[in-house]
Every structure is written in C-alpha cells, then in structure tokens.
Design a protein around this motif. Structure first.
Motif, PDB file in Angstrom:
ATOM      1  N   ARG A   1       1.088  17.352 -16.538  1.00 58.66           N
ATOM      2  CA  ARG A   1       0.590  16.137 -16.586  1.00 58.66           C
ATOM      3  C   ARG A   1      -0.386  15.906 -17.834  1.00 58.66           C
ATOM      4  O   ARG A   1      -0.159  15.044 -18.501  1.00 58.66           O
ATOM      5  CB  ARG A   1       0.159  15.673 -15.226  1.00 58.66           C
ATOM      6  CG  ARG A   1       1.103  15.060 -14.518  1.00 58.66           C
ATOM      7  CD  ARG A   1       0.571  14.347 -13.174  1.00 58.66           C
ATOM      8  NE  ARG A   1      -0.140  15.269 -12.036  1.00 58.66           N
ATOM      9  CZ  ARG A   1       0.439  16.119 -11.283  1.00 58.66           C
ATOM     10  NH1 ARG A   1       1.844  15.815 -11.098  1.00 58.66           N
ATOM     11  NH2 ARG A   1       0.075  16.944 -10.483  1.00 58.66           N
TER      12      ARG A   1
ATOM     13  N   ARG B   1      12.672  14.402  -5.367  1.00 63.20           N
ATOM     14  CA  ARG B   1      11.818  15.353  -5.522  1.00 63.20           C
ATOM     15  C   ARG B   1      11.800  16.147  -4.339  1.00 63.20           C
ATOM     16  O   ARG B   1      11.780  17.258  -4.136  1.00 63.20           O
ATOM     17  CB  ARG B   1      10.323  15.015  -5.654  1.00 63.20           C
ATOM     18  CG  ARG B   1       9.866  14.788  -7.242  1.00 63.20           C
ATOM     19  CD  ARG B   1       8.933  13.971  -7.425  1.00 63.20           C
ATOM     20  NE  ARG B   1       7.507  14.379  -6.780  1.00 63.20           N
ATOM     21  CZ  ARG B   1       6.598  13.537  -6.370  1.00 63.20           C
ATOM     22  NH1 ARG B   1       6.584  12.196  -6.444  1.00 63.20           N
ATOM     23  NH2 ARG B   1       5.327  13.913  -6.090  1.00 63.20           N
TER      24      ARG B   1
ATOM     25  N   VAL C   1      11.354  20.785 -14.327  1.00 61.96           N
ATOM     26  CA  VAL C   1      11.401  21.347 -15.909  1.00 61.96           C
ATOM     27  C   VAL C   1      12.087  22.697 -15.968  1.00 61.96           C
ATOM     28  O   VAL C   1      11.770  23.671 -15.062  1.00 61.96           O
ATOM     29  CB  VAL C   1      10.008  21.436 -16.307  1.00 61.96           C
ATOM     30  CG1 VAL C   1       9.763  21.902 -17.753  1.00 61.96           C
ATOM     31  CG2 VAL C   1       8.982  20.046 -16.018  1.00 61.96           C
TER      32      VAL C   1
ATOM     33  N   GLU D   1      13.183  15.827 -11.288  1.00 57.68           N
ATOM     34  CA  GLU D   1      13.948  17.114 -11.718  1.00 57.68           C
ATOM     35  C   GLU D   1      12.889  18.002 -11.893  1.00 57.68           C
ATOM     36  O   GLU D   1      11.823  18.094 -12.469  1.00 57.68           O
ATOM     37  CB  GLU D   1      14.799  17.121 -12.764  1.00 57.68           C
ATOM     38  CG  GLU D   1      15.749  15.783 -12.419  1.00 57.68           C
ATOM     39  CD  GLU D   1      16.629  16.199 -11.322  1.00 57.68           C
ATOM     40  OE1 GLU D   1      16.889  17.206 -10.828  1.00 57.68           O
ATOM     41  OE2 GLU D   1      17.285  15.297 -10.796  1.00 57.68           O
TER      42      GLU D   1
ATOM     43  N   ARG E   1       0.891   7.409 -10.292  1.00 57.79           N
ATOM     44  CA  ARG E   1       1.638   8.536 -10.971  1.00 57.79           C
ATOM     45  C   ARG E   1       2.935   8.108 -11.371  1.00 57.79           C
ATOM     46  O   ARG E   1       3.817   7.558 -10.282  1.00 57.79           O
ATOM     47  CB  ARG E   1       1.570   9.796  -9.907  1.00 57.79           C
ATOM     48  CG  ARG E   1       1.042  10.900 -10.635  1.00 57.79           C
ATOM     49  CD  ARG E   1       0.794  12.291  -9.552  1.00 57.79           C
ATOM     50  NE  ARG E   1       2.257  12.745  -9.337  1.00 57.79           N
ATOM     51  CZ  ARG E   1       2.436  14.102  -8.791  1.00 57.79           C
ATOM     52  NH1 ARG E   1       1.258  14.635  -8.595  1.00 57.79           N
ATOM     53  NH2 ARG E   1       3.542  14.516  -8.511  1.00 57.79           N
TER      54      ARG E   1
ATOM     55  N   ARG F   1       8.871  27.845  -8.222  1.00 53.54           N
ATOM     56  CA  ARG F   1       9.786  26.828  -7.317  1.00 53.54           C
ATOM     57  C   ARG F   1      11.142  27.269  -7.342  1.00 53.54           C
ATOM     58  O   ARG F   1      11.953  26.546  -6.954  1.00 53.54           O
ATOM     59  CB  ARG F   1       9.499  25.435  -7.975  1.00 53.54           C
ATOM     60  CG  ARG F   1       8.383  25.047  -7.645  1.00 53.54           C
ATOM     61  CD  ARG F   1       8.166  23.379  -7.846  1.00 53.54           C
ATOM     62  NE  ARG F   1       6.850  23.240  -8.098  1.00 53.54           N
ATOM     63  CZ  ARG F   1       6.444  21.826  -7.991  1.00 53.54           C
ATOM     64  NH1 ARG F   1       7.059  20.986  -7.464  1.00 53.54           N
ATOM     65  NH2 ARG F   1       5.136  21.647  -8.055  1.00 53.54           N
TER      66      ARG F   1
ATOM     67  N   THR G   1       0.938  24.078 -11.641  1.00 54.35           N
ATOM     68  CA  THR G   1       1.959  23.854 -12.755  1.00 54.35           C
ATOM     69  C   THR G   1       1.895  22.300 -13.060  1.00 54.35           C
ATOM     70  O   THR G   1       2.143  21.804 -14.402  1.00 54.35           O
ATOM     71  CB  THR G   1       2.899  24.292 -12.542  1.00 54.35           C
ATOM     72  OG1 THR G   1       3.422  24.083 -11.108  1.00 54.35           O
ATOM     73  CG2 THR G   1       3.019  26.099 -12.891  1.00 54.35           C
TER      74      THR G   1
ATOM     75  N   GLY H   1       2.389  25.270  -7.128  1.00 53.53           N
ATOM     76  CA  GLY H   1       3.650  24.497  -7.657  1.00 53.53           C
ATOM     77  C   GLY H   1       4.420  25.763  -8.484  1.00 53.53           C
ATOM     78  O   GLY H   1       5.283  25.177  -9.267  1.00 53.53           O
TER      79      GLY H   1
ATOM     80  N   PRO I   1       6.548  18.312  -1.803  1.00 54.20           N
ATOM     81  CA  PRO I   1       5.659  17.333  -2.382  1.00 54.20           C
ATOM     82  C   PRO I   1       5.210  16.447  -1.244  1.00 54.20           C
ATOM     83  O   PRO I   1       5.425  16.237  -0.225  1.00 54.20           O
ATOM     84  CB  PRO I   1       6.636  16.320  -3.093  1.00 54.20           C
ATOM     85  CG  PRO I   1       7.920  17.303  -3.499  1.00 54.20           C
ATOM     86  CD  PRO I   1       7.844  18.332  -2.093  1.00 54.20           C
TER      87      PRO I   1
ATOM     88  N   GLN J   1      12.195  31.849 -11.070  1.00 53.13           N
ATOM     89  CA  GLN J   1      10.872  31.788 -11.663  1.00 53.13           C
ATOM     90  C   GLN J   1      10.080  32.808 -10.447  1.00 53.13           C
ATOM     91  O   GLN J   1       8.922  33.433 -10.842  1.00 53.13           O
ATOM     92  CB  GLN J   1      10.076  30.503 -11.015  1.00 53.13           C
ATOM     93  CG  GLN J   1      10.413  29.541 -11.895  1.00 53.13           C
ATOM     94  CD  GLN J   1       9.840  28.054 -11.776  1.00 53.13           C
ATOM     95  OE1 GLN J   1       9.080  27.954 -10.778  1.00 53.13           O
ATOM     96  NE2 GLN J   1      10.397  26.903 -12.372  1.00 53.13           N
TER      97      GLN J   1
HETATM   98  P1  ADP Z   1       4.821  17.385  -6.347  1.00 57.64           P
HETATM   99  O1  ADP Z   1       3.825  16.620  -5.917  1.00 57.64           O
HETATM  100  O2  ADP Z   1       6.247  16.751  -6.476  1.00 57.64           O
HETATM  101  O3  ADP Z   1       4.824  18.694  -5.785  1.00 57.64           O
HETATM  102  P2  ADP Z   1       3.767  18.454  -8.876  1.00 57.64           P
HETATM  103  O4  ADP Z   1       2.484  17.578  -9.255  1.00 57.64           O
HETATM  104  O5  ADP Z   1       3.409  19.886  -8.262  1.00 57.64           O
HETATM  105  O6  ADP Z   1       4.286  17.664  -7.972  1.00 57.64           O
HETATM  106  O7  ADP Z   1       4.683  18.703  -9.967  1.00 57.64           O
HETATM  107  C1  ADP Z   1       5.159  17.603 -10.746  1.00 57.64           C
HETATM  108  C2  ADP Z   1       6.549  17.841 -11.580  1.00 57.64           C
HETATM  109  O8  ADP Z   1       5.923  18.832 -12.479  1.00 57.64           O
HETATM  110  C3  ADP Z   1       7.666  18.186 -10.865  1.00 57.64           C
HETATM  111  O9  ADP Z   1       8.519  17.241 -10.118  1.00 57.64           O
HETATM  112  C4  ADP Z   1       8.307  19.062 -11.950  1.00 57.64           C
HETATM  113  O10 ADP Z   1       9.018  18.110 -12.728  1.00 57.64           O
HETATM  114  C5  ADP Z   1       7.312  19.535 -12.686  1.00 57.64           C
HETATM  115  N1  ADP Z   1       6.948  21.031 -12.237  1.00 57.64           N
HETATM  116  C6  ADP Z   1       5.908  21.459 -11.633  1.00 57.64           C
HETATM  117  N2  ADP Z   1       5.784  22.607 -11.213  1.00 57.64           N
HETATM  118  C7  ADP Z   1       7.152  23.086 -11.816  1.00 57.64           C
HETATM  119  C8  ADP Z   1       7.722  24.292 -11.795  1.00 57.64           C
HETATM  120  N3  ADP Z   1       7.389  25.592 -11.204  1.00 57.64           N
HETATM  121  N4  ADP Z   1       9.100  24.368 -12.172  1.00 57.64           N
HETATM  122  C9  ADP Z   1       9.688  23.393 -12.786  1.00 57.64           C
HETATM  123  N5  ADP Z   1       9.065  22.309 -12.758  1.00 57.64           N
HETATM  124  C10 ADP Z   1       7.766  22.109 -12.213  1.00 57.64           C
END
Ligand code: ADP
Length: 191
Positions: free
Chosen positions: A38, A146, A61, A59, A135, A90, A33, A87, A11, A94
């Motif tokens: 969002r 995160r 998803v 956490e 955010r 992860r 993702t 994203g 992140p 997946q």
């Molecule tokens: P970050 O800046 O933390 O990388 P993202 O904008 O990519 O954040 O994602 C925000 C949130 O969306 C994550 O903290 C998670 O809860 C969810 N998320 C995004 N991509 C995934 C994924 N591949 N698997 C599970 N949760 C995800």
C-alpha cells in the motif's frame, strides 16, 4: 524465546492490529506485506505500479514480485534478531522461498500462529473498515474475492506448518486485548 514468527489468518481476522501489539510486546519488527504494498502504491513506485491492479481486484500479487520484496526487507538490520511476518507467505511458492531465505541466513522459523475468525464476522469487520478507512480493496465484491483466494491458496498452507510441528491456532474473536493475551500465551510469552 520465539522470535521468528508468522501470523496467518483470513482478511479481517485482525492480523494487522495484533501484529503491531505483538511486535511491541516481543521486541521484533512487524513486517506486513500488505502495508508495504500500500505504501508503494501511494508513492507510485515501480513496485507499487506492478502490484496495484492485483490488489484492487483482490488477487495476489505475483510471487516473484512479493518474494523479492520480502527478501530485501528481511535482509535489513532490524530483522536480524527476529521478525513477525504478517501476510506472508500466502502461497506454496512463498513458503518454499521463505524456507530458502532463512536457510541462506542460517536461521529457521520458531512458530506460525493462525488467527481464526468466522466468515460472517470478518465480512462485517471489513465492510466497517471500508466506511472508516476507504481502502480500495474493501468493497463487498473484492472482499468476497479476497476470502475465496485465502481459502484456496493460503488456508492449505497451515497444514504444511502443522506437519512441521510449528502451528498454533488462536481464536481471533473477542476484544483486541483478549486476543493479544491469547496470542502471547500461545507463544509462551507473558504479557
Ligand atoms: P488482507 O486484509 O486482505 O489480508 P493485506 O493488507 O494483508 O490484506 O494485503 C492486501 C493485498 O496485498 C492482498 O489482497 C494482495 O493483493 C497483496 N498481498 C499482500 N501480501 C501478499 C502476498 N504474500 N502475496 C501476494 N500478494 C500479497
């Protein structure tokens, strides 16, 4: 030409910013993702309601929710010729799911790029973004969570792609333009 790509990194490494620039340069859609989740939270869709409490806590998803969403998105017409995933994947589950989706479509990945960044810098960037964009998951406690979740669950995935000979590491520090240049040259595309 490399057109089925994954961008991975902690992140705050700048994946979203760089994914938009690479998408334009390479002519493939950037699929984030985080952005899709969002947007669904904002609209309070069924998917958004399922994802929100995990996101707010920093956490992941649950895999079945995320995998189903990505499968549907990759089946859309604009992703047929290539895509840049930001994203996803992860988790190890997946990775396996994505392998299956691509195999079903008779395609495979061309490259996985890891954007590297040091922890102090990413925490500073995320706290800065919190003041600018507000955010919900950009508070210090959630940012630290995160980063922990990334280190535990996602950083190890780069080994899987390295073993397949697909991984390239790119330094995410420096100006936005210089990072884009590095990414494009790592992908063998000129800017
Ligand atoms: P970050 O800046 O933390 O990388 P993202 O904008 O990519 O954040 O994602 C925000 C949130 O969306 C994550 O903290 C998670 O809860 C969810 N998320 C995004 N991509 C995934 C994924 N591949 N698997 C599970 N949760 C995800």
């Amino acid at each position: 030409m490399t057109s089925r790509l994954i961008l991975v990194g902690p992140p705050g490494a700048g994946k979203g910013t760089q994914a938009a620039r690479l998408s334009e340069a390479l002519g493939v859609p950037a699929i984030s993702t985080g952005d899709i989740f969002r947007a669904n939270v904002k609209e309070q869709t069924e998917l958004g309601r399922r994802a929100q409490r995990y996101m707010d806590a920093g956490e992941y998803v649950p895999d079945e929710v995320t995998n189903e969403m990505v499968r549907a998105r990759l089946a859309e017409d604009d992703a047929a010729g290539g895509f840049l995933l930001d994203g996803y994947p992860r988790t190890a589950d997946q990775v396996a799911e994505l392998d299956g989706m691509l195999a079903d479509a008779g395609t495979s990945l061309d490259a996985v790029v890891e954007l590297t960044a040091d922890t102090d810098e990413v925490v500073a960037r995320l706290l800065q973004r919190a003041t600018e964009q507000g955010r919900a998951d950009d508070t210090e406690v959630v940012i630290r969570r995160r980063l922990e979740v990334y280190a535990e669950q996602t950083a190890p995935l780069t080994d899987i792609y390295a073993q397949r000979g697909l991984l390239t590491q790119v330094d995410g520090m420096g100006s936005i333009e210089s990072v884009t240049e590095r990414l494009l040259s790592a992908l063998g595309a000129s800017s």
